[in-house]
Design an enzyme around this catalytic site. Structure first.
Site, PDB file in Angstrom:
ATOM      1  N   LYS B 140       0.708  -1.157   0.039  1.00 47.43           N
ATOM      2  CA  LYS B 140      -0.068   0.004  -0.112  1.00 47.43           C
ATOM      3  C   LYS B 140       0.981   1.407  -0.168  1.00 47.43           C
ATOM      4  O   LYS B 140       0.223   2.409  -0.045  1.00 47.43           O
ATOM      5  CB  LYS B 140      -0.915  -0.186   1.213  1.00 47.43           C
ATOM      6  CG  LYS B 140      -2.094  -0.860   1.196  1.00 47.43           C
ATOM      7  CD  LYS B 140      -3.331  -0.459   2.138  1.00 47.43           C
ATOM      8  CE  LYS B 140      -4.440  -1.097   1.920  1.00 47.43           C
ATOM      9  NZ  LYS B 140      -5.413  -0.740   2.705  1.00 47.43           N
ATOM     10  N   GLU B 141       2.273   1.083   0.424  1.00 45.75           N
ATOM     11  CA  GLU B 141       2.830   2.325   0.478  1.00 45.75           C
ATOM     12  C   GLU B 141       4.148   2.364  -1.080  1.00 45.75           C
ATOM     13  O   GLU B 141       3.442   2.880  -2.088  1.00 45.75           O
ATOM     14  CB  GLU B 141       3.897   2.480   1.761  1.00 45.75           C
ATOM     15  CG  GLU B 141       2.747   2.400   2.879  1.00 45.75           C
ATOM     16  CD  GLU B 141       3.351   2.474   4.225  1.00 45.75           C
ATOM     17  OE1 GLU B 141       4.552   3.199   4.270  1.00 45.75           O
ATOM     18  OE2 GLU B 141       2.867   1.912   5.182  1.00 45.75           O
TER      19      GLU B 141
END
Lengths: 346, 346
Positions: B140-141
């Site tokens: 997600k990053e």
């Protein structure tokens, strides 16, 4: 309009080209003062009489350049796509904007952009002052509105103070247009001299023998038809695929601005300063290799099949256009929001 | 484990609290040397014997901190969410990562993070060296892999040189772990002294009368039960909602790491340095106003209904924890990719 046809250009450059190819005293070393007549040394600051570059405006502009609250999401700043840690580009074929939308064109470097005769690939903004407004409002980029930008800025006392100082004679200094003017003033200081400027200034040792060979090849091949002036480009429009069609080119370029059929596939000639550090190349970042980009340009623009040796020399010369000393940018310390500041809208 | 229960803490702090409330010589002015026993002055650098902070490593770490090619897309760097122009945060409730995914927790400031006893809100990394690896690999990053990071770095000669200099005794210095170590070494220099440190060092004029009042209130109210040490927090875990339940809290915090029911809603106590510039607050950025955050903490952690006057004083004191002099970070000049560099994958 500033548009100059390929023919007209060749007409201008012909005497220079013939000078360099016929001058009997011309061998390896090219006289810097002759080279200077084609290009010219970068100024310290790209001045604009209608937007004077003052320290207060530049300082405000530096803050705003790094200010993500100018975007709807409060995530994207000018620096997101024109990273000053990365020679003023994002290094992507085309940029990523609001909600990860992928834009249609490659983000040009902001370094030396103020030297160019028009802004954007299609020249739809006349200068960096006008250009700076575009991405803030573009729904695919920062996706903001003039009102939101002004509301956010007016809600932050430190910015109100900075605008007052940057625009001391105005009664309502915090405006969208002034934000763009301040950003532009900062950009007008992002000028990067290179070894090539030192060479043009008479320091013959500033270029290596191979780079000098490359410069000669760059001139004699005719690259200077378009890539001339202090920006080594950035001074005219030109059709991409002037001699040979560019097989992958879809973008109609300046035609989208003017609707003039003659402007189909016409783009601003980009500046080549820092080109060795701003891959990928062309309007949509189609080409990652500078060698390949040079070869393509020789063929589609000049109808020449450059040899690997010629390409290598030209690329070597282009390397001398990188910022030196390296650009030193100190980050601002952005002021905090207040309860009045409109919240991020991701 | 470093976990310390609320009871144990109160036990530690009780003598101090009673000292400050009973000492007859104690009125407005709090003796700085007493204050120093609770907090302590920040060091210049947060050293780690197992990752010595050398100039070469710090310089490499500064480059890597701004390096978007550490992410799969080549768009996201450490600085994207921990912006050093913005007090080490992104100013969003929770961060925006790869493909505009919205993360579950608020990005804590990287400033002074190296002073904290554990990393992440849930303490799942023991130090900044371990922490620095997390976001690069988090889908997600930055959504990268160890292999991709190493492949990109090894493809760029300037980085290979920098790794050799930063890790001179290693035969294969360009590794994922060393990238994290270099970033961590840079972070270990991101320590921001403030006026409060000058005060603790004996300069009574460093705090205003209202800030001194706020400090007294901060101590007497019991905020120091958790917010103590050089970070003014960052030294222990604590249940969020120790006395009163936090109505909006869903995140199970440290429980997700340990699976221990006693760790439900337990988080690392954040450092309060630069807190006035790092809104929004709490694990998910629920609260934008520092006043509201202080009031909430007084109620849910200490069972106290702080008056507006008390809140105002505490907030005034917290303002003295902002970096002074302001952090000065100079951007690196990232080296260009090569044909071997894996392309962006947006």
């Amino acid at each position: 309009m500033h548009k100059v046809s390929g023919f007209f250009l060749c007409f201008i450059c012909l005497p220079l080209l013939s000078f360099f190819s016929s001058n009997p005293g011309y061998s390896q070393e090219i006289a810097p003062d002759k080279v200077k007549t084609i290009f010219g040394i970068v100024p310290k600051v790209a001045e604009n009489p209608s937007n004077p570059v003052t320290p207060e405006k530049v300082n405000l502009g530096r803050y705003l350049f790094f200010e993500p609250r100018l975007s709807k999401s409060s995530k994207i700043s000018c620096n997101s796509c024109h990273s000053l840690a990365n020679s003023g580009v994002d290094g992507l074929p085309t940029s990523i904007g609001h909600k990860w939308q992928i834009g249609p064109r490659n983000a040009p470097t902001v370094l030396n952009a103020a030297l160019e005769f028009t802004q954007f690939w299609d020249g739809r903004a006349k200068d960096v002052e006008e250009q700076a407004m575009g991405p803030m409002l573009n729904p695919k980029e920062m996706a903001s509105t003039k009102e939101l930008v002004v509301q956010r800025l007016k809600s932050i006392p430190q910015y109100v103070e900075m605008f007052k100082k940057a625009f001391p004679d105005e009664t309502d200094p915090v405006s969208f247009e002034n934000a763009a003017k301040a950003i532009a003033a900062f950009e007008r200081t992002l000028i990067t001299p290179s070894r090539f400027d030192r060479y043009m200034d008479g320091d013959l040792s500033a270029l290596s023998p191979e780079e000098k060979e490359g410069l000669k090849t760059f001139i004699q091949t005719g690259c200077i038809s378009c890539h001339n002036g202090t920006g080594i480009g950035g001074g005219m429009f030109q059709k991409f695929g002037l001699v040979h069609k560019v097989s992958w080119l879809q973008d109609l370029g300046r035609f989208e601005v003017t609707n003039n059929p003659a402007d189909k596939y016409v783009f601003k000639v980009p500046s080549l300063r820092n080109v060795a550090k701003t891959a990928p190349y062309f309007n949509n970042g189609h080409t990652w290799s500078l060698e390949e980009a040079v070869k393509t340009m020789g063929y589609v623009q000049l109808g020449k099949n450059l040899t690997d040796e010629e390409v290598k020399k030209i690329v070597s010369f282009l390397g001398s256009l990188s910022a030196e000393p390296p650009l030193q940018v100190t980050l601002p310390n952005l002021p905090p929001s207040t309860p009045q500041t409109p919240k991020p809208m991701p």
